[in-house]
Scaffold this active site. Structure first.
Site, PDB file in Angstrom:
ATOM      1  N   LYS A  35       0.835  -1.206   0.000  1.00  0.00           N
ATOM      2  CA  LYS A  35       0.000   0.000   0.000  1.00  0.00           C
ATOM      3  C   LYS A  35       0.874   1.263   0.000  1.00  0.00           C
ATOM      4  CE  LYS A  35      -3.937   0.208   2.612  1.00  0.00           C
ATOM      5  NZ  LYS A  35      -4.675   0.475   3.858  1.00  0.00           N
ATOM      6  N   THR A 121     -12.494   4.158  15.792  1.00  0.00           N
ATOM      7  CA  THR A 121     -13.717   4.040  16.597  1.00  0.00           C
ATOM      8  C   THR A 121     -13.555   2.899  17.598  1.00  0.00           C
ATOM      9  OG1 THR A 121     -15.041   4.896  14.806  1.00  0.00           O
ATOM     10  CG2 THR A 121     -16.208   3.634  16.490  1.00  0.00           C
ATOM     11  N   ARG A 154     -18.252  10.748   6.619  1.00  0.00           N
ATOM     12  CA  ARG A 154     -19.073   9.810   5.832  1.00  0.00           C
ATOM     13  C   ARG A 154     -18.254   9.367   4.634  1.00  0.00           C
ATOM     14  NH1 ARG A 154     -23.344  13.788   3.890  1.00  0.00           N
ATOM     15  NH2 ARG A 154     -21.462  15.034   3.997  1.00  0.00           N
ATOM     16  N   LYS A 204     -18.900   9.222  19.996  1.00  0.00           N
ATOM     17  CA  LYS A 204     -18.828   8.545  18.686  1.00  0.00           C
ATOM     18  C   LYS A 204     -19.851   7.411  18.576  1.00  0.00           C
ATOM     19  CE  LYS A 204     -17.486   6.852  14.866  1.00  0.00           C
ATOM     20  NZ  LYS A 204     -17.189   7.420  13.587  1.00  0.00           N
ATOM     21  N   LEU A 250     -33.671  10.398   7.273  1.00  0.00           N
ATOM     22  CA  LEU A 250     -35.044   9.880   7.336  1.00  0.00           C
ATOM     23  C   LEU A 250     -35.445   9.357   5.961  1.00  0.00           C
ATOM     24  CD1 LEU A 250     -37.028  12.405   9.598  1.00  0.00           C
ATOM     25  CD2 LEU A 250     -36.263  10.103  10.179  1.00  0.00           C
ATOM     26  N   CYS A 260     -19.519   0.869   9.327  1.00  0.00           N
ATOM     27  CA  CYS A 260     -19.644   1.615  10.585  1.00  0.00           C
ATOM     28  C   CYS A 260     -20.901   1.287  11.384  1.00  0.00           C
ATOM     29  CB  CYS A 260     -19.573   3.106  10.299  1.00  0.00           C
ATOM     30  SG  CYS A 260     -18.063   3.565   9.451  1.00  0.00           S
TER      31      CYS A 260
END
Ligand code: UGA
Length: 430
Positions: A35, A121, A154, A204, A250, A260
């Site tokens: 990588k 997280t 996001r 979080k 919504l 996530c």
């Protein structure tokens, strides 16, 4: 400032690149030598809109470097960010072995005061463990501070979210690292909230779980809409105009996916139970989410009766728009179920086809979204890519053997689809 980011996945690469873009001197570290080689040669390991250009520009400007040596990163920086994966274990808890391993590596490389920031997280109380581990393994016995600084990016909008954050959360156990952390985020002009470490870690998990809850709530309402002839989009619009509720998140769907929400919900339920609290509300969120895909598959089966031997077109494979990520993608699970029922599939996704090939062999991948419907008994929309709204519907109607569309993302207008002569089945709309 001189910053090192350990872990060059979605979060680490975006974080490092956007720090460099703001003028910091950044080293991105990853153990994966291939990588690092790819990044050094100008290649990109992931698709994230706008990222490639920023990586190139900042590398050329000498503000962004890549290395596989944690030692080098820790030696040459004031602040070290941990952005390694925290995958789910089979019981829903989190595998913290990468965090522990990196904490030890950092401890071994520290020769002077460092701020060690967790961006991955993690369940509440991980910061305490990171601090304990660094203390234990730091041979030089130098001072350090551990900070929790969760990310709210996001996928698909990560660069935008990073450059214009709605808030920055800094969890600390002493005031010493606060000024430096404020300086790191100064260029982004975002509101900064300083808390204790446990609160930052809770923020979080609480935020992601609440967003997942919002989606499950509207999905539950979509079931009621189907039972009564109501329209879930109108209900969401009516609810969302109340600023205490808000319209975002919504949109009824065939369920949320990704790396996530599903993982963080399980982890939050698990850590809550470990601490002695049964977070039943979040279990219900999971149950409603799983039910959405079941209901969608049932809708397809009820309409087509038997899918064995039929050919179905699928638009969308990624777990959501703007990404090539297929982890926990409802679209992939849907395809797997339809294949199991004996359907043949023709599929298209603007970015995720390469990744999908590895998990969905036997599917015919179609480069042009307008060609997917050719020879199909029905067409299915599984991901909310905005480009699908521009589908040539007249052509789709001609290409389909039967004009049937199942829309798991409510992309089209019900009346318009009927006018065009489709049997159109979406989520929670009469
Ligand atoms: C989510 C959060 O939105 C980020 O704030 C957070 O930083 C990130 O997780 C993370 O923890 O790293 P992400 O997983 O990239 O971001 O995706 P979202 O845009 O939140 O969408 C998640 C899923 O919910 C997708 O499958 C999407 O299609 C679905 N969704 C979203 C709906 O079904 N309805 C909606 O109204 C919104």
């Amino acid at each position: 400032m001189k910053l090192t980011i350990i872990g060059t996945g979605y979060v680490g690469l975006v974080t490092g690149t956007c720090f460099a873009q703001a003028g910091h001197q950044v080293i991105c570290v990853d153990k994966d030598a291939d990588k690092i080689k790819l990044l050094k040669s100008g290649g990109m390991p992931i698709y994230e809109p706008g990222l490639e250009e920023l990586v190139k520009a900042n590398t050329a400007a000498g503000r962004l470097e890549f290395t596989h040596s944690t030692q080098e990163g820790v030696e040459r920086s004031d602040i070290v960010f941990i952005a390694v994966p925290t995958p789910a274990l089979a019981d829903g808890s989190v595998d913290l072995s990468y965090i522990e391993g990196v904490s030890r590596d950092i401890a071994g490389a520290m020769t002077g005061y460092r701020i060690v920031v967790d961006k991955s997280t993690v369940p509440v109380r991980t910061g305490e463990k990171v601090a304990e581990t660094i203390k234990r393994y730091c041979k030089a016995k130098v001072e350090f501070d551990v900070v929790s600084n969760p990310e709210f990016l996001r996928e698909g909008f990560a660069v935008e979210d990073f450059m214009r954050p709605e808030r920055v959360v800094i969890g600390v156990s002493s005031q010493r690292p606060v000024a430096a952390m404020r300086e790191v985020y100064l260029p982004y002009q975002a509101p900064i909230i300083v808390t204790d470490i446990n609160s930052a870690e809770l923020i979080k998990h609480a935020a992601n779980s609440f967003l997942a809850l919002k989606i499950s709530y509207i999905n539950a309402i979509s079931v009621l809409c189907e039972l009564t002839g109501g329209n879930v989009q109108e209900v969401a619009n009516g609810m969302g105009m109340d600023s205490r509720i808000g319209r975002k998140f919504l949109d009824a769907s065939l369920g949320f996916g990704g790396s996530c929400f599903p993982k963080d919900l399980s982890a939050f339920i698990h850590i809550s139970a470990k601490l002695g609290y049964d977070f039943g509300l979040l279990k219900e969120v999971q149950r409603i989410n799983a039910g959405q895909l079941d209901r969608f598959v049932k809708k397809i089966m009820d309409t087509l009766w038997v899918v064995k031997g039929k050919t179905l077109g699928v638009l969308g494979l990624a777990f959501k728009q703007n990404t090539d990520d297929i982890r926990m993608s409802p679209a992939i699970e849907l395809c797997q179920r339809l294949l199991k029922e004996g359907a043949a599939l023709r599929a298209h996704d603007p970015q995720a086809m390469e990744k999908a090939r590895a998990v969905l062999p036997g599917v015919t991948y179609v480069d042009d979204m307008n060609e997917v419907a050719v020879g199909c008994d029905a067409l299915i929309v599984a991901t909310e890519w905005p480009v699908f709204k521009t589908l040539d519907l007249q052509r789709a109607r001609q290409n389909l053997s039967h004009p049937i569309i199942f829309d798991g993302r409510n992309l089209f207008d019900v009346a318009e689809m009927e006018r065009l002569g489709f049997l159109y089945k979406s989520i929670g709309r009469g």
